[in-house]
Motif scaffolding. Structure first.
Motif, PDB file in Angstrom:
ATOM      1  N   GLY A 186       0.782  -1.231   0.000  1.00 40.93           N
ATOM      2  CA  GLY A 186       0.000   0.000   0.000  1.00 40.93           C
ATOM      3  C   GLY A 186       0.811   1.276   0.000  1.00 40.93           C
ATOM      4  N   PHE A 187       2.119   1.182  -0.178  1.00 35.77           N
ATOM      5  CA  PHE A 187       2.956   2.375  -0.231  1.00 35.77           C
ATOM      6  C   PHE A 187       2.750   3.135  -1.543  1.00 35.77           C
ATOM      7  CE2 PHE A 187       5.059   0.437   3.295  1.00 35.77           C
ATOM      8  CZ  PHE A 187       5.743   1.455   3.946  1.00 35.77           C
ATOM      9  N   VAL A 210      11.741   5.144  -4.300  1.00 38.54           N
ATOM     10  CA  VAL A 210      11.409   5.736  -3.006  1.00 38.54           C
ATOM     11  C   VAL A 210       9.967   5.373  -2.689  1.00 38.54           C
ATOM     12  CG1 VAL A 210      11.143   7.862  -1.674  1.00 38.54           C
ATOM     13  CG2 VAL A 210      13.054   7.626  -3.294  1.00 38.54           C
ATOM     14  N   ALA A 211       9.745   4.901  -1.462  1.00 39.33           N
ATOM     15  CA  ALA A 211       8.401   4.532  -1.007  1.00 39.33           C
ATOM     16  C   ALA A 211       7.990   5.472   0.122  1.00 39.33           C
ATOM     17  CB  ALA A 211       8.383   3.080  -0.527  1.00 39.33           C
ATOM     18  N   THR A 212       6.798   6.035   0.019  1.00 45.31           N
ATOM     19  CA  THR A 212       6.337   6.989   1.031  1.00 45.31           C
ATOM     20  C   THR A 212       5.031   6.522   1.656  1.00 45.31           C
ATOM     21  OG1 THR A 212       5.218   8.317  -0.669  1.00 45.31           O
ATOM     22  CG2 THR A 212       7.464   8.942  -0.086  1.00 45.31           C
ATOM     23  N   VAL A 270      10.811  -3.362   7.388  1.00 43.78           N
ATOM     24  CA  VAL A 270      10.381  -2.111   8.006  1.00 43.78           C
ATOM     25  C   VAL A 270       9.093  -1.624   7.358  1.00 43.78           C
ATOM     26  CG1 VAL A 270      10.981   0.325   8.332  1.00 43.78           C
ATOM     27  CG2 VAL A 270      12.706  -1.455   8.727  1.00 43.78           C
ATOM     28  N   ALA A 271       9.044  -1.713   6.036  1.00 40.73           N
ATOM     29  CA  ALA A 271       7.843  -1.287   5.311  1.00 40.73           C
ATOM     30  C   ALA A 271       6.634  -2.119   5.725  1.00 40.73           C
ATOM     31  CB  ALA A 271       8.081  -1.409   3.806  1.00 40.73           C
ATOM     32  N   LEU A 278       0.448   4.538  14.375  1.00 35.95           N
ATOM     33  CA  LEU A 278       1.613   5.388  14.137  1.00 35.95           C
ATOM     34  C   LEU A 278       1.167   6.784  13.740  1.00 35.95           C
ATOM     35  CD1 LEU A 278       3.796   2.865  12.075  1.00 35.95           C
ATOM     36  CD2 LEU A 278       3.910   3.330  14.534  1.00 35.95           C
ATOM     37  N   LYS A 279       2.092   7.713  13.828  1.00 34.10           N
ATOM     38  CA  LYS A 279       1.809   9.074  13.402  1.00 34.10           C
ATOM     39  C   LYS A 279       2.985   9.600  12.590  1.00 34.10           C
ATOM     40  CE  LYS A 279       3.466  10.892  17.839  1.00 34.10           C
ATOM     41  NZ  LYS A 279       3.120  11.667  19.058  1.00 34.10           N
ATOM     42  N   GLY A 280       2.723  10.654  11.821  1.00 35.57           N
ATOM     43  CA  GLY A 280       3.769  11.244  11.009  1.00 35.57           C
ATOM     44  C   GLY A 280       3.887  10.610   9.638  1.00 35.57           C
ATOM     45  N   ARG A 281       5.039  10.841   9.015  1.00 30.45           N
ATOM     46  CA  ARG A 281       5.294  10.354   7.658  1.00 30.45           C
ATOM     47  C   ARG A 281       6.566   9.518   7.630  1.00 30.45           C
ATOM     48  NH1 ARG A 281       6.429  14.683   3.903  1.00 30.45           N
ATOM     49  NH2 ARG A 281       6.987  16.015   5.656  1.00 30.45           N
ATOM     50  N   PHE A 282       6.626   8.627   6.656  1.00 31.35           N
ATOM     51  CA  PHE A 282       7.791   7.757   6.493  1.00 31.35           C
ATOM     52  C   PHE A 282       8.238   7.769   5.033  1.00 31.35           C
ATOM     53  CE2 PHE A 282       5.273   6.211  10.027  1.00 31.35           C
ATOM     54  CZ  PHE A 282       6.218   6.091  11.027  1.00 31.35           C
TER      55      PHE A 282
END
Length: 432
Positions: free
Chosen positions: A45-46, A97-99, A158-159, A169-173
């Motif tokens: 789902g990235f 790059v995966a966000t 990790v992904a 979780l919160k924030g962005r990766f």
């Protein structure tokens, strides 16, 4: 619990690692590797940014020649890389790059995982685990001899945690799966694309480097050197070595003169220096004055100034050698790394976050290293913009050194590294 997640994921980690190990690819030719990683991340789902969307293509260094790139693109297509993916990577624009955005206010956390292999023929002895277990490299003179197959696997682990636990979780990766780490060629292209400009915390690391027990990790490292790599070409004039040697201009002698004198560069009193001539080719026959020669060299320094000092001295020697033998020369920069300084305030945080880990047995505050790392460019960009960064080590027994045909590592280290990064994510980004 985090440990249960990692335990359940461990068989998948081993499968990912062995799959990547069996089909290694050199820098800027990681078409199949990028595709394999990307498809896994897409399924999680990235948001995926592939090739030209992930890199600033004009910032790449040390690209393979066009024929090699074209041949590998054809191989990737035959293997099954889908055309839309291949189109984004054409011309040596590999990596991705995966966000992931949790849509909840919090820190922006970045991770870097390198994915390229080395031009080494892998050992096939039965004592070598990949050979014994049927996942030895299937590519002649290409091998994952520096654990990047493991690093990419850790990134996938990790992904998987982020995608499976996003609600908590919160924030962005931002996860950067970087091409062409070997030779310091790929990090600048991702850095210049802007991925690190607003990252609050950045983590990267390496399996091994030092032989340490599995379960031992280092929160920071010290000692990576600034490095500059050059490809050097000398151009002379061919002639008959017996009939008219006076008409020739010997490019081989220019190269050997340069090589010998490069090792005579005065060492700097301010810190460590290194120089190496790693490759030299020249000539076509015993009775022919060599018209062409080619040399691959690198210099390193403990600080950026010392690295620059070594580079300037090296270029002066190369040009002087060309003048001495009346040949021309070209000097092409093909790789660069910077000095990196880890943020020590992260040490107690990492130690605290890993206290409850079933996989991490000891967190060393810092471990000395040598060599160079182009993750330095990413770390320095993060720090320049006010963020914090560190480069970690994950212990494993090493029977052979990195870049050796029999290099391998204990696969248990994969779970340790994933659990380390998961503990960091939970400690710094948990919403519970």
């Amino acid at each position: 619990m985090t440990s249960n997640f990692v335990k359940e994921l461990t068989p998948q980690l081993i499968e990912w690692r062995r799959t990547l190990h069996a089909l290694p690819e050199l820098g800027f030719m990681e078409y199949i590797t990028t595709y394999r990683i990307g498809k896994e991340l897409e399924e999680m789902g990235f948001t995926i940014h592939v090739g030209k969307d992930a890199l600033e293509k004009n910032s790449r260094l040390g690209l393979p020649n066009e024929a090699a790139i074209t041949a590998h693109e054809e191989k990737a297509a035959e293997w099954g890389v889908e055309e839309p993916w291949l189109e984004k990577m054409r011309g040596g624009n590999t990596g991705l790059v995966a966000t992931w955005d949790t849509a909840k206010q919090g820190d922006h956390v970045g991770f870097r995982f390198d994915i390229d292999a080395l031009p080494i023929n892998e050992a096939t002895e039965e004592t070598h685990l990949p050979s014994k277990n049927g996942f030895v490299s299937g590519e002649a003179n290409v091998m994952h001899a520096c654990a990047h197959d493991g690093h990419a696997t850790i990134g996938l682990g990790v992904a998987k945690f982020i995608s499976s636990n996003s609600d908590n979780l919160k924030g962005r990766f931002t996860l950067l799966f970087q091409p062409a780490e070997e030779g310091g060629r790929g990090a600048r292209a991702m850095t210049d694309k802007g991925w690190l400009d607003d990252v609050d915390y950045f983590y990267s690391g390496h399996i091994g480097i030092h032989s340490m027990p599995v379960g031992t990790i280092a929160a920071t490292t010290k000692g990576f050197l600034a490095s500059i790599k050059f490809d050097v070409t000398f151009k002379g004039v061919s002639s008959h070595a017996g009939m008219h040697p006076e008409l020739g201009k010997n490019a081989l002698l220019a190269a050997t003169t340069a090589a010998n004198n490069l090792y005579g560069i005065p060492r700097h009193y301010d810190g460590v220096t290194r120089v190496n001539v790693g490759r030299l080719t020249a000539g076509s026959g015993r009775n022919i004055i060599p018209e062409d020669s080619y040399m691959e060299i690198e210099v390193r320094g403990e600080t950026q100034d010392i690295g620059d000092y070594m580079a300037e001295k090296a270029k002066r020697i190369i040009k002087a050698a060309a003048d001495m033998h009346d040949v021309s020369c070209t000097i092409e920069p093909v790789g660069v790394t910077e000095v990196l300084v880890c943020d020590e305030e992260l040490i107690p945080k990492i130690q605290e976050w890993c206290e409850s880990s079933e996989f991490v047995k000891e967190v060393l505050p810092s471990v000395p290293v040598s060599g160079s790392e182009d993750a330095s460019l990413m770390m320095n960009r993060v720090q320049e913009h006010g963020g914090k960064a560190t480069y970690m080590l994950f212990g494993t027994k090493l029977d052979y050194p990195h870049h050796h045909p029999q290099f391998d590592y204990e696969e248990d280290v994969l779970s340790v590294a994933v659990d380390t990064f998961v503990s960091i994510i939970k400690g710094g980004s948990s919403d519970v």
